[in-house]
Design a protein around this motif. Structure first.
Motif, PDB file in Angstrom:
ATOM      1  N   UNK A  55     -23.405  -7.504   2.853  1.00  0.00           N
ATOM      2  CA  UNK A  55     -24.679  -7.926   2.291  1.00  0.00           C
ATOM      3  C   UNK A  55     -25.836  -7.234   3.006  1.00  0.00           C
ATOM      4  N   UNK A  56     -26.706  -6.575   2.241  1.00  0.00           N
ATOM      5  CA  UNK A  56     -27.874  -5.929   2.819  1.00  0.00           C
ATOM      6  C   UNK A  56     -29.108  -6.796   2.631  1.00  0.00           C
ATOM      7  N   UNK A  57     -29.760  -7.104   3.726  1.00  0.00           N
ATOM      8  CA  UNK A  57     -31.034  -7.816   3.713  1.00  0.00           C
ATOM      9  C   UNK A  57     -32.127  -6.778   3.916  1.00  0.00           C
ATOM     10  N   UNK A  58     -32.904  -6.523   2.869  1.00  0.00           N
ATOM     11  CA  UNK A  58     -33.849  -5.412   2.862  1.00  0.00           C
ATOM     12  C   UNK A  58     -35.287  -5.905   2.871  1.00  0.00           C
ATOM     13  N   UNK A  59     -36.081  -5.364   3.786  1.00  0.00           N
ATOM     14  CA  UNK A  59     -37.518  -5.608   3.800  1.00  0.00           C
ATOM     15  C   UNK A  59     -38.205  -4.265   3.597  1.00  0.00           C
ATOM     16  N   UNK A  60     -39.048  -4.143   2.562  1.00  0.00           N
ATOM     17  CA  UNK A  60     -39.755  -2.903   2.293  1.00  0.00           C
ATOM     18  C   UNK A  60     -41.215  -3.036   2.714  1.00  0.00           C
ATOM     19  N   UNK A  61     -41.807  -1.928   3.080  1.00  0.00           N
ATOM     20  CA  UNK A  61     -43.201  -1.930   3.512  1.00  0.00           C
ATOM     21  C   UNK A  61     -43.619  -0.544   3.959  1.00  0.00           C
ATOM     22  N   UNK A  62     -44.644  -0.491   4.781  1.00  0.00           N
ATOM     23  CA  UNK A  62     -45.159   0.774   5.291  1.00  0.00           C
ATOM     24  C   UNK A  62     -44.392   1.176   6.559  1.00  0.00           C
ATOM     25  N   UNK A  63     -43.976   2.421   6.613  1.00  0.00           N
ATOM     26  CA  UNK A  63     -43.178   2.901   7.742  1.00  0.00           C
ATOM     27  C   UNK A  63     -43.901   2.753   9.071  1.00  0.00           C
ATOM     28  N   UNK A  64     -45.188   3.105   9.104  1.00  0.00           N
ATOM     29  CA  UNK A  64     -45.943   3.020  10.352  1.00  0.00           C
ATOM     30  C   UNK A  64     -46.025   1.578  10.846  1.00  0.00           C
TER      31      UNK A  64
END
Length: 344
Positions: free
Chosen positions: A56-65
C-alpha cells in the motif's frame, strides 16, 4: 523573495500535522512517499506497483522545495520513505541537506545510466526531460537557429520570452552552461539574452508556448513534455497554440541539448526500506518506463524504451552527456548571475 520564503515555511508548518495524520499509523506492508509530482502524472505507476506487490502506497503530493524543508524539520523521525521530485537541482539540494541514504541495488545500477544517478547511489533519475528551443513556425526560419548561446545575438532583439530565472529548470540550464562554456561566456549569454526579451519573465513553460502562439514573442526555451501534453490536450485553445510552434535542438555540433531528470531518493531513517528499494527498482523497469514515455511524454532513462509518438515527431537529437551530479558545484551561481544581469 522574502514573501516566497514565508509562504514556504507556512506551508511546511501547516502541513506538518496533516501529513503526520495521513502517514502516521499504517500497516507494515506499506510505503510512504512525499511527491513533488502531481498525482495525475504518477497515479498509473502507483496503481501498477500496488497491484503487482500488494504494498500500500500512502502518497502526499505538494511542492518539492516545501517537502525538503519538511524533511529537514522531521529529521530521522520523518514518516516518509521516499522523496519523489523533479529536476536534479532538487535532488542535489536534498542530498546536500543529508536527507537521503545510499542504497545497494544491482537492478538500479544496471537500469540507470551513470550520468542519471549519484555516484553514492543515494538518488536516481527515472525519466529524462529535454529543454530545447521552441519557435514560431511562421515567424522564425529554422535555419537562423543554432545554439543556446546564439539567443544572445542582437538579431533576436525583442523576440524572446522566458520564464523567471527563479525557476529551477532555468537554473539547471545555466549551471550546465557554466560547466560547458565557462562562467564568463555564460554571464555574457545571460546579459545578451535579457536584452532580447520581448516582455518581463512570466509564467511557466506552457505560458511561453502560448506567448509565441499569440505573437508576444517568437522564441523560448521549454521542456518538451509541456509541448507534447498541450498537443494532446482536450483544451482546444492550448492544442491550437501548441500547433503553431516547433522544436529546435540546439548545440548539436557542440555539447548537445540540455537534459535533466525527474527522480527520487530514499529518506534516511526510512521505516520501510525494503519496500522503498523495491519501488525504485520498479520505476526503472521497462514496463514502468513505458508509462513515463506514453502517459507523461518524457524520455526514458533506458535505451530499449522509445518515446511516445508525439515526442518522436520532435525528431532525434544529441543530448548533453554531462553527468548531472556535476551540477552540484555550480548550483549557487545561476541565481547570482541572473540577478546581476537583471533576469528576474
Amino acid at each position: 523573495m522574502l514573501k516566497k520564503h514565508i509562504f514556504l515555511w507556512l506551508f511546511v508548518l501547516v502541513s506538518f500535522a496533516f501529513t503526520s495524520y495521513l502517514l502516521g499509523d499504517k500497516t507494515n506492508n506499506e510505503l510512504n512517499i512525499y511527491s513533488g509530482r502531481k498525482l495525475s502524472l504518477i497515479e498509473p505507476l502507483i496503481k501498477k506497483f500496488e497491484n503487482e506487490t500488494n504494498i500500500k502506497i500512502n502518497l502526499i503530493t505538494g511542492k518539492s522545495d516545501a517537502f525538503i524543508e519538511r524533511l529537514k524539520l522531521e529529521g530521522i523521525n520523518s514518516p516518509a520513505d521516499i522523496l519523489l521530485t523533479t529536476d536534479v537541482a532538487r535532488l542535489l539540494r536534498a542530498k546536500e541537506n543529508n536527507l537521503f541514504q545510499s542504497i545497494n541495488s544491482s537492478i538500479l545500477i544496471k537500469n540507470i545510466p551513470k550520468k542519471y544517478r549519484s555516484k553514492n547511489n543515494d538518488w536516481f533519475g527515472f525519466s529524462v526531460r529535454a529543454r530545447p528551443i521552441v519557435y514560431s513556425k511562421t515567424r522564425v526560419d529554422k535555419k537562423e537557429l543554432s545554439t543556446y548561446e546564439d539567443l544572445s545575438n542582437i538579431k533576436w532583439n525583442n523576440r524572446i520570452c522566458m520564464r523567471s530565472s527563479n525557476n529551477v529548470y532555468n537554473q539547471s540550464l545555466i549551471a550546465s552552461m557554466i560547466i560547458n562554456v565557462g562562467i564568463k561566456r555564460t554571464e555574457e549569454w545571460i546579459e545578451g539574452l535579457v536584452k532580447n526579451f520581448s516582455r518581463k519573465p512570466f509564467g511557466g513553460d506552457r505560458d511561453q508556448i502560448r506567448a509565441i502562439a499569440s505573437g508576444e514573442c517568437d522564441i523560448s526555451i521549454i521542456n518538451t513534455y509541456y509541448l507534447a501534453n498541450m498537443l494532446n490536450s482536450k483544451n482546444k485553445s492550448d492544442k491550437k497554440a501548441a500547433e503553431k510552434v516547433s522544436i529546435f535542438w540546439p548545440n548539436q555540433e557542440t555539447n548537445g541539448t540540455h537534459v535533466n531528470i525527474s527522480g527520487a531518493g530514499i529518506v534516511k531513517g526510512s521505516k520501510n526500506l525494503y519496500n522503498a528499494i523495491k519501488f525504485l527498482e520498479f520505476l526503472s523497469t521497462k514496463e514502468s518506463q513505458e508509462i513515463y514515455t506514453q502517459k507523461i511524454h518524457e524520455y526514458s532513462i533506458r535505451k530499449d524504451v522509445l518515446p511516445s509518438t508525439t515526442v518522436s515527431n520532435f525528431g532525434s537529437f544529441n543530448a548533453d552527456n554531462l553527468e548531472l551530479e556535476k551540477l552540484s558545484s555550480k548550483m549557487k551561481q545561476p541565481i547570482y548571475l541572473a540577478s546581476k544581469k537583471k533576469w528576474r
